[in-house]
Design a protein around this motif. Structure first.
Motif, PDB file in Angstrom:
ATOM      1  N   PRO A 236       0.835  -1.210   0.000  1.00 29.36           N
ATOM      2  CA  PRO A 236       0.000   0.000   0.000  1.00 29.36           C
ATOM      3  C   PRO A 236       0.868   1.258   0.000  1.00 29.36           C
ATOM      4  N   GLY A 237       0.510   2.212  -0.854  1.00 31.67           N
ATOM      5  CA  GLY A 237       1.357   3.374  -1.038  1.00 31.67           C
ATOM      6  C   GLY A 237       0.851   4.651  -0.391  1.00 31.67           C
ATOM      7  N   SER A 238      -0.169   4.566   0.444  1.00 36.14           N
ATOM      8  CA  SER A 238      -0.703   5.767   1.077  1.00 36.14           C
ATOM      9  C   SER A 238      -1.157   5.430   2.492  1.00 36.14           C
ATOM     10  N   HIS A 239      -1.360   6.470   3.300  1.00 42.79           N
ATOM     11  CA  HIS A 239      -1.817   6.250   4.676  1.00 42.79           C
ATOM     12  C   HIS A 239      -3.156   5.514   4.700  1.00 42.79           C
ATOM     13  N   GLY A 240      -4.084   5.918   3.803  1.00 46.25           N
ATOM     14  CA  GLY A 240      -5.394   5.302   3.792  1.00 46.25           C
ATOM     15  C   GLY A 240      -5.335   3.821   3.495  1.00 46.25           C
ATOM     16  N   TYR A 241      -4.595   3.448   2.442  1.00 42.64           N
ATOM     17  CA  TYR A 241      -4.533   2.035   2.069  1.00 42.64           C
ATOM     18  C   TYR A 241      -3.700   1.225   3.063  1.00 42.64           C
ATOM     19  N   ARG A 242      -2.686   1.836   3.674  1.00 43.24           N
ATOM     20  CA  ARG A 242      -1.940   1.110   4.714  1.00 43.24           C
ATOM     21  C   ARG A 242      -2.838   0.829   5.915  1.00 43.24           C
ATOM     22  N   THR A 243      -3.630   1.825   6.293  1.00 45.16           N
ATOM     23  CA  THR A 243      -4.515   1.661   7.446  1.00 45.16           C
ATOM     24  C   THR A 243      -5.565   0.584   7.198  1.00 45.16           C
TER      25      THR A 243
ATOM     26  N   ALA B 149     -15.298 -13.177 -12.707  1.00 48.69           N
ATOM     27  CA  ALA B 149     -15.722 -14.504 -12.249  1.00 48.69           C
ATOM     28  C   ALA B 149     -15.398 -14.693 -10.775  1.00 48.69           C
ATOM     29  N   GLY B 150     -16.307 -15.339 -10.092  1.00 44.41           N
ATOM     30  CA  GLY B 150     -16.007 -15.793  -8.746  1.00 44.41           C
ATOM     31  C   GLY B 150     -16.384 -14.860  -7.622  1.00 44.41           C
ATOM     32  N   ALA B 151     -16.521 -13.568  -7.853  1.00 38.91           N
ATOM     33  CA  ALA B 151     -16.820 -12.631  -6.771  1.00 38.91           C
ATOM     34  C   ALA B 151     -18.303 -12.667  -6.440  1.00 38.91           C
ATOM     35  N   THR B 152     -18.640 -12.888  -5.167  1.00 40.58           N
ATOM     36  CA  THR B 152     -20.026 -12.887  -4.728  1.00 40.58           C
ATOM     37  C   THR B 152     -20.466 -11.454  -4.446  1.00 40.58           C
ATOM     38  N   PRO B 153     -21.768 -11.203  -4.385  1.00 39.31           N
ATOM     39  CA  PRO B 153     -22.225  -9.843  -4.032  1.00 39.31           C
ATOM     40  C   PRO B 153     -21.664  -9.360  -2.700  1.00 39.31           C
ATOM     41  N   GLU B 154     -21.572 -10.267  -1.725  1.00 43.50           N
ATOM     42  CA  GLU B 154     -21.041  -9.875  -0.423  1.00 43.50           C
ATOM     43  C   GLU B 154     -19.568  -9.501  -0.532  1.00 43.50           C
ATOM     44  N   GLU B 155     -18.810 -10.232  -1.342  1.00 42.73           N
ATOM     45  CA  GLU B 155     -17.395  -9.909  -1.516  1.00 42.73           C
ATOM     46  C   GLU B 155     -17.217  -8.568  -2.207  1.00 42.73           C
ATOM     47  N   LEU B 156     -18.060  -8.293  -3.182  1.00 42.69           N
ATOM     48  CA  LEU B 156     -17.979  -6.994  -3.857  1.00 42.69           C
ATOM     49  C   LEU B 156     -18.288  -5.850  -2.901  1.00 42.69           C
ATOM     50  N   VAL B 157     -19.231  -6.064  -1.989  1.00 41.66           N
ATOM     51  CA  VAL B 157     -19.546  -5.037  -0.985  1.00 41.66           C
ATOM     52  C   VAL B 157     -18.324  -4.750  -0.124  1.00 41.66           C
ATOM     53  N   ARG B 158     -17.652  -5.826   0.350  1.00 39.99           N
ATOM     54  CA  ARG B 158     -16.466  -5.627   1.192  1.00 39.99           C
ATOM     55  C   ARG B 158     -15.332  -4.963   0.407  1.00 39.99           C
ATOM     56  N   GLU B 159     -15.184  -5.356  -0.863  1.00 37.08           N
ATOM     57  CA  GLU B 159     -14.136  -4.740  -1.681  1.00 37.08           C
ATOM     58  C   GLU B 159     -14.407  -3.254  -1.880  1.00 37.08           C
ATOM     59  N   ASN B 160     -15.637  -2.907  -2.173  1.00 35.89           N
ATOM     60  CA  ASN B 160     -15.986  -1.491  -2.342  1.00 35.89           C
ATOM     61  C   ASN B 160     -15.782  -0.712  -1.032  1.00 35.89           C
ATOM     62  N   ALA B 161     -16.123  -1.351   0.098  1.00 35.15           N
ATOM     63  CA  ALA B 161     -15.929  -0.686   1.386  1.00 35.15           C
ATOM     64  C   ALA B 161     -14.441  -0.446   1.646  1.00 35.15           C
ATOM     65  N   TRP B 162     -13.619  -1.454   1.367  1.00 34.23           N
ATOM     66  CA  TRP B 162     -12.162  -1.326   1.566  1.00 34.23           C
ATOM     67  C   TRP B 162     -11.585  -0.194   0.725  1.00 34.23           C
ATOM     68  N   MET B 163     -11.903  -0.186  -0.561  1.00 31.64           N
ATOM     69  CA  MET B 163     -11.305   0.813  -1.450  1.00 31.64           C
ATOM     70  C   MET B 163     -11.897   2.201  -1.187  1.00 31.64           C
ATOM     71  N   GLY B 164     -13.208   2.261  -0.942  1.00 29.08           N
ATOM     72  CA  GLY B 164     -13.831   3.552  -0.683  1.00 29.08           C
ATOM     73  C   GLY B 164     -13.316   4.187   0.599  1.00 29.08           C
ATOM     74  N   LEU B 165     -13.175   3.378   1.648  1.00 29.26           N
ATOM     75  CA  LEU B 165     -12.670   3.896   2.916  1.00 29.26           C
ATOM     76  C   LEU B 165     -11.210   4.329   2.788  1.00 29.26           C
ATOM     77  N   SER B 166     -10.430   3.575   2.029  1.00 30.67           N
ATOM     78  CA  SER B 166      -9.023   3.938   1.817  1.00 30.67           C
ATOM     79  C   SER B 166      -8.904   5.313   1.178  1.00 30.67           C
ATOM     80  N   GLU B 167      -9.687   5.519   0.129  1.00 27.99           N
ATOM     81  CA  GLU B 167      -9.651   6.810  -0.557  1.00 27.99           C
ATOM     82  C   GLU B 167     -10.121   7.938   0.369  1.00 27.99           C
ATOM     83  N   ALA B 168     -11.167   7.676   1.145  1.00 29.06           N
ATOM     84  CA  ALA B 168     -11.685   8.701   2.044  1.00 29.06           C
ATOM     85  C   ALA B 168     -10.665   9.068   3.114  1.00 29.06           C
ATOM     86  N   LEU B 169      -9.947   8.076   3.644  1.00 25.82           N
ATOM     87  CA  LEU B 169      -8.918   8.355   4.636  1.00 25.82           C
ATOM     88  C   LEU B 169      -7.791   9.204   4.051  1.00 25.82           C
ATOM     89  N   ASP B 170      -7.466   8.925   2.796  1.00 24.99           N
ATOM     90  CA  ASP B 170      -6.411   9.721   2.159  1.00 24.99           C
ATOM     91  C   ASP B 170      -6.844  11.170   1.952  1.00 24.99           C
TER      92      ASP B 170
END
Length: 648
Positions: A377-384, A574-595
């Motif tokens: 991870p290259g930023s504070h948000g993504y490291r956190t 392929a392979g990503a469930t709706p629940e996994e996509l929700v968690r992925e969006n939460a991870w990336m969205g929160l990372s960007e917001a923290l930055d």
């Protein structure tokens, strides 16, 4: 005793006689890495003489790229080096990731009983290059020159002039086409005045090969923040003959010049192996340094200079996409350039190569980019958020999928100008998708024999009809024969799967498959009467019901076009469930917001976010979430304290 591979050196050869003729060479390939040699082998298969120039006097030294995908093994088989390569590789199917000392992910790559090969193998890039070198040296249409460094390029109409420094002095070659496959520090790219564009990541890694007779399994192993090297990330892969590849991340404050000294590398590796309770002696065989990049040329085709592999694009190491995508480049460029050289296609076909392979680079970057944000991870948000994901995964396994390395798989060409549209609602294997090798049963005059789709279709095009009667099978054979004449010397194989209850006799111009259990048809998502046309590089060109449309294929290939009726095939992850996509969006969205949050108000931002999310959930769910986060926090503090004692 170490069994590390040390490549032989090759003598320089003069080629004054090659510069004296009036006719330019058909194709010159600059760079004798796997991509350049792959292009050379693919062109030579199609009857084209190739001259390969390599500035070094031996193949590369060290493991470099070691993870070879199933699809790359298929490419190697079609290029004629598969059997020798598969003799020396080490197969593996999955891996494990650890946070400090606790396992947080155990993954396995997709693999079924119908697959001819396993999902991934390990072997040093230098050994791959050695096998390919021997194939080049044995081929009568390929001339390989070592110690030949290109120092000047002049483009003049339909020719390219290359000035070359050799052991025998300065030489000049004239070529109709030049393939630049001279790596990430491409001299050809520099001489052409071109620059890669994109992103470079902050994380730096030391990479090393050691000889170590360990009993650990052949799988990808990753440790995040291990007690042996706190704050770092360590990756380990086994190679054949007890060679282990170790990658470890440097801290941003580390001095790379100091950390790449041998005594520092030995110290880091020793600490980790001792933590693994190793008592087996080991030797350091090779080491290097790496930074992650996601860079590419805007276009890979520049007049009569064509770029491939790392000379055209760089992708992050995570997910092992560099060499694997380069092998795809090589096979695609070989058949398309051959068609142009032989006059069966216009030069615009090479623009399709550029469009396809730059699109493939974007696919790889999209996937490798997510892996990189976890690995480096290259930023504070993504490291956190990365650290939060790892900590949560120790007690909440549903978060582990975010750590998955997203291992390399074959890319698609849905948006290629060559790819035919399909009818709305078509599912299964679509035009632009890779047609992976799989086990099949071939009907012969003496019975049924086991084979594979790759072997059956050969190295050229294939026309595969599903659920046909004898008359329709004859039509398929006739269309394949006509296409073979139009595309000569490219081969075209006719293959049919008879409809249930129908017998079709095999012939010299027709391969018949036994799919009585319907496994192949279901895998393709095909119904009776559908026809797939497969390109030499394994991608599906078109999928049609109207067999008469097959007569248009040559003209569409010649002009690098496709019919316009229908819809463009759509790629779905392929392979990503709706629940996994929700968690992925939460991870990336929160990372960007923290930055983007004010550094002095990050705790306040997170508190407000928790209040808003808590107000949108039930009391029980919110209390459970608070308890889970608190438990992870307490566990992390205890673990950190324990590790600090061990380190002291």
């Amino acid at each position: 005793m170490s069994t590390y591979f040390h490549p032989p050196k090759y003598p320089a050869t003069d080629f004054t006689s090659m510069t004296a003729g009036d006719e330019p060479l058909p194709v010159v390939v600059v760079g004798a890495g796997p991509v350049g040699m792959g292009v050379a082998l693919g062109l030579a298969q199609r009857g084209i003489a190739v001259t390969v120039l390599e500035s070094a006097d031996q193949v590369s030294f060290g493991s470099r790229a070691i993870c070879i995908s199933r699809h790359s093994l298929e490419v190697a088989a079609r290029l004629g080096v598969g059997p020798e390569l598969e003799k020396i590789v080490l197969p593996w199917v999955g891996g494990r990731s650890y946070y400090r000392g606790q396992e947080v992910l155990h993954f396995q790559m997709p693999h079924s009983e119908h697959d001819v090969r396993g999902p991934m193998v390990n072997v040093s890039q230098s050994e791959i290059e050695q096998i390919m070198t021997e194939a080049l040296l044995a081929h009568p249409l390929i001339t390989l020159h070592w110690s030949a460094r290109v120092v000047g390029v002049v483009r003049a109409g339909k020719e390219v002039m290359l000035d070359i420094d050799t052991a025998f002095g300065a030489r000049t070659l004239r070529a109709c086409w030049v393939v630049a496959a001279d790596g990430g520090r491409s001299r050809m790219r520099e001489l052409a005045g071109l620059r890669l564009q994109g992103n470079s990541y902050e994380g730096s890694y030391v990479i090393a090969d050691i000889h170590w007779e360990s009993k650990l399994p052949a799988e990808r192993m990753v440790w995040f923040d291990p007690p042996s090297n706190p704050g770092s990330t360590i990756i380990m892969h086994q190679q054949p003959r007890d060679i282990w590849r170790i990658d470890y991340q440097l801290d941003a404050s580390d001095d790379a010049a100091v950390e790449t000294q041998e005594h520092r590398i030995r110290d880091r590796i020793t600490r980790h192996l001792e933590w693994l309770e190793n008592d087996v002696p080991w030797t350091l065989e090779w080491h290097g340094f790496y930074r992650a990049h996601a860079l590419a040329l805007e276009t890979f085709t520049h007049d009569r200079i064509l770029f491939a592999g790392d000379a055209a694009h760089l992708v992050p190491i995570f997910g092992v996409r560099g060499l694997n995508s380069g092998m795809e480049d090589a096979e695609t460029l070989a058949w398309q350039l051959a068609a142009v050289v032989h006059g069966t296609a216009d030069e615009v076909l090479l623009q399709a190569y550029s469009t396809e392979r730059r699109g493939a680079w974007q696919q790889n970057v999209d996937n490798a980019g997510k892996s990189t944000l976890i690995m480096s991870p290259g930023s504070h948000g993504y490291r956190t958020t990365r650290d939060a994901v790892l900590a949560l995964a120790t007690t909440r396994p549903e978060f582990a999928h975010l750590i998955n390395p997203r291992q390399s798989s074959a890319t698609h060409a849905h948006l290629s100008p060559l790819t035919w549209p399909v009818a709305q609602g078509t599912t299964g294997v679509l035009p632009g998708d890779p047609m992976e090798d799989r086990r099949v049963r071939v009907v012969t005059t003496s019975g049924t024999v086991e084979s594979s789709l790759n072997q059956v279709r050969g190295t050229g095009f294939a026309v595969l009809g599903i659920g046909l009667d004898a008359a329709a099978a004859d039509v398929i054979a006739a269309h394949a024969a006509a296409l073979a004449m139009a595309l000569s010397p490219e081969s075209v194989q006719a293959i049919v799967v008879p409809r249930a209850g129908v017998e079709v006799d095999p012939a010299t111009d027709l391969t018949v498959l036994d799919d009585g259990d319907g496994v192949l048809s279901r895998a393709l998502g095909a119904s009776d009467g559908e026809v797939f046309v497969i390109r030499p590089d394994g991608l599906v060109l078109c999928r049609v019901r109207d067999v008469s449309l097959l007569g248009q294929i040559h003209e569409h290939l010649r002009s690098a076009t496709a019919p316009t009726s229908g819809v463009v095939p759509a790629h779905t992850e392929a392979g990503a469930t709706p629940e996994e996509l929700v968690r992925e969006n939460a991870w990336m969205g929160l990372s960007e917001a923290l930055d983007q949050a004010d550094e002095t108000d990050r705790e306040g931002f997170l508190t407000r976010l928790a209040m808003l999310l808590g107000s949108q959930s039930g009391r029980r769910e919110f209390v459970e979430a608070l308890a889970a986060a608190s438990a992870v926090s307490s566990k992390a503090r205890h673990s950190a304290s324990k590790h600090s004692v061990v380190d002291a």
